[in-house]
Structures are given as structure tokens and as C-alpha cells.
Design a protein around this motif. Sequence first.
Motif, mmCIF file in Angstrom:
data_model
loop_
_atom_site.group_PDB
_atom_site.id
_atom_site.type_symbol
_atom_site.label_atom_id
_atom_site.label_comp_id
_atom_site.label_asym_id
_atom_site.label_seq_id
_atom_site.Cartn_x
_atom_site.Cartn_y
_atom_site.Cartn_z
ATOM 1 N N SER A 115 0.826 -1.201 0.000
ATOM 2 C CA SER A 115 0.000 0.000 0.000
ATOM 3 C C SER A 115 0.864 1.255 0.000
ATOM 4 N N PHE A 116 0.274 2.348 -0.493
ATOM 5 C CA PHE A 116 1.023 3.605 -0.591
ATOM 6 C C PHE A 116 0.070 4.790 -0.565
ATOM 7 N N VAL A 117 0.659 5.963 -0.292
ATOM 8 C CA VAL A 117 -0.047 7.231 -0.396
ATOM 9 C C VAL A 117 0.587 7.960 -1.574
ATOM 10 N N GLU A 118 -0.242 8.558 -2.398
ATOM 11 C CA GLU A 118 0.288 9.312 -3.541
ATOM 12 C C GLU A 118 -0.442 10.628 -3.696
ATOM 13 N N ARG A 119 0.341 11.659 -4.012
ATOM 14 C CA ARG A 119 -0.226 12.936 -4.447
ATOM 15 C C ARG A 119 -0.056 12.952 -5.964
ATOM 16 N N SER A 120 -1.158 12.836 -6.671
ATOM 17 C CA SER A 120 -1.128 12.729 -8.124
ATOM 18 C C SER A 120 -1.510 14.048 -8.780
ATOM 19 N N ASP A 121 -0.858 14.321 -9.897
ATOM 20 C CA ASP A 121 -1.165 15.498 -10.700
ATOM 21 C C ASP A 121 -1.885 15.066 -11.972
ATOM 22 N N PHE A 122 -2.915 15.812 -12.320
ATOM 23 C CA PHE A 122 -3.736 15.527 -13.492
ATOM 24 C C PHE A 122 -3.914 16.802 -14.303
ATOM 25 N N PRO A 139 3.697 3.875 3.666
ATOM 26 C CA PRO A 139 3.286 4.196 5.035
ATOM 27 C C PRO A 139 4.448 4.234 6.031
ATOM 28 N N ARG A 140 5.439 3.353 5.868
ATOM 29 C CA ARG A 140 6.567 3.348 6.810
ATOM 30 C C ARG A 140 7.439 4.610 6.698
ATOM 31 N N GLU A 141 7.308 5.353 5.605
ATOM 32 C CA GLU A 141 8.062 6.596 5.423
ATOM 33 C C GLU A 141 7.375 7.790 6.072
ATOM 34 N N LEU A 142 6.163 7.591 6.532
ATOM 35 C CA LEU A 142 5.375 8.689 7.086
ATOM 36 C C LEU A 142 5.483 8.727 8.604
ATOM 37 N N LYS A 143 5.315 9.912 9.156
ATOM 38 C CA LYS A 143 5.363 10.072 10.614
ATOM 39 C C LYS A 143 3.971 10.034 11.231
ATOM 40 N N VAL A 144 2.955 9.930 10.374
ATOM 41 C CA VAL A 144 1.565 9.908 10.832
ATOM 42 C C VAL A 144 0.831 8.803 10.073
ATOM 43 N N PRO A 146 -1.419 7.127 7.402
ATOM 44 C CA PRO A 146 -1.720 7.626 6.053
ATOM 45 C C PRO A 146 -3.071 8.332 5.950
ATOM 46 N N GLU A 147 -4.085 7.787 6.618
ATOM 47 C CA GLU A 147 -5.432 8.351 6.520
ATOM 48 C C GLU A 147 -5.545 9.746 7.123
ATOM 49 N N SER A 148 -4.530 10.184 7.904
ATOM 50 C CA SER A 148 -4.594 11.505 8.531
ATOM 51 C C SER A 148 -4.011 12.609 7.653
ATOM 52 N N LEU A 149 -3.419 12.250 6.526
ATOM 53 C CA LEU A 149 -2.787 13.247 5.664
ATOM 54 C C LEU A 149 -3.802 14.057 4.871
ATOM 55 N N THR A 150 -3.387 15.268 4.517
ATOM 56 C CA THR A 150 -4.141 16.132 3.634
ATOM 57 C C THR A 150 -3.184 16.606 2.533
ATOM 58 N N LEU A 151 -3.723 17.261 1.530
ATOM 59 C CA LEU A 151 -2.840 17.806 0.508
ATOM 60 C C LEU A 151 -1.824 18.778 1.114
ATOM 61 N N GLU A 152 -2.230 19.501 2.140
ATOM 62 C CA GLU A 152 -1.344 20.463 2.775
ATOM 63 C C GLU A 152 -0.272 19.806 3.640
ATOM 64 N N THR A 153 -0.562 18.642 4.220
ATOM 65 C CA THR A 153 0.392 18.013 5.136
ATOM 66 C C THR A 153 1.174 16.865 4.497
#
Length: 157
Positions: A115-122, A139-144, A146-153
Motif C-alpha cells: 500500500s502507498f499514499v500518492e499525491r497525483s497530478d492531473f 506508510p513506513r516513510e510517514l510520521k503519521v 496515512p489516513e490523517s494526511l491532507t494535501l497540505e500536510t
Amino acid sequence: MPPVPLCPCSSGQRYKQCCAPFHKGEAEAPDAERLMRSRYSAFAQREAVYLWKTLHPDHPMRARPEADVVRELRAFAQAHQYPGLVVLGHQPPDTTGLSRVLFFARVFEKGKDQSFVERSDFRHDGTGWRYLDGVLKLPRELKVPPESLTLETFPAD
């Protein structure tokens, strides 16, 4: 009567009414979020031609032969399971026409969590929304969580 399958994009809608019309070429995704959802669903449904079609002309894979990329996308899709998707944020097009979507994709390969989190550009190419590129974090690269992230964070660096 067998249960009606829900769409792999986790919209809660039936596949037939959700992403299938995009995959079949009956409609274009109306915005970047729907395109992103339809691409996740396309991996789950092994719709490799759709994945190729929805790459932006400026995406690096578009410089390669279509048949090669479609074959690779199909093999990747077949080797993985796609149990769910969480959209964490969506930014409408800016003044340059760029739209962003942040999502958490649940993906497994032979039982191993990929699984991963991605900020995608379209970007819209005149016909429809297309995937341009993205920044991916495990997820292991994140300090929070994954579900708590926003585009800003989202830590894009």
C-alpha cells in the motif's frame, strides 16, 4: 441472485454505474478525482488499455510503444490485489489547469502489503482528464497514519 459487485474504487456504488462506463469508453471522468478512482479501479479490473489511454501525453510512459506499456501494466495489475482506496484530498484545477488528488491505495502482492499514499497530478488534454505524474510515499516513510494526511500536510520531499 448473486450480490452486485461494488466498484473497486471504494465509492460505495456498483461498478456498472461507477467506473465501468469510463473503462468501456462510454464516458470521460468529469474531474481528476473521478479519473484517479477509475484508474485504481482499472488496476483492480485489469483494464490496462484504459490505464494507457488515461496517461497524459506528457507522461514518460507515453514515449514508449503502447503495446509494451499495456503489457507491463496488465502484468502489474494481475500480480496485485486492490482491496480499497481512500481519497484524502482533491484540489480543483489551478490557473495552469493542474488538478491534484491525494489518496491512500491499498495494494497487496502475494499477501504482502504494498500500500502507498500518492499525491497525483492531473491535466485535461482537451478530451478528458489524464494522469500526469505523482509523488508516492510508503506508510513506513510517514510520521503519521496515512489516513490523517491532507494535501497540505503530505510530505512531498
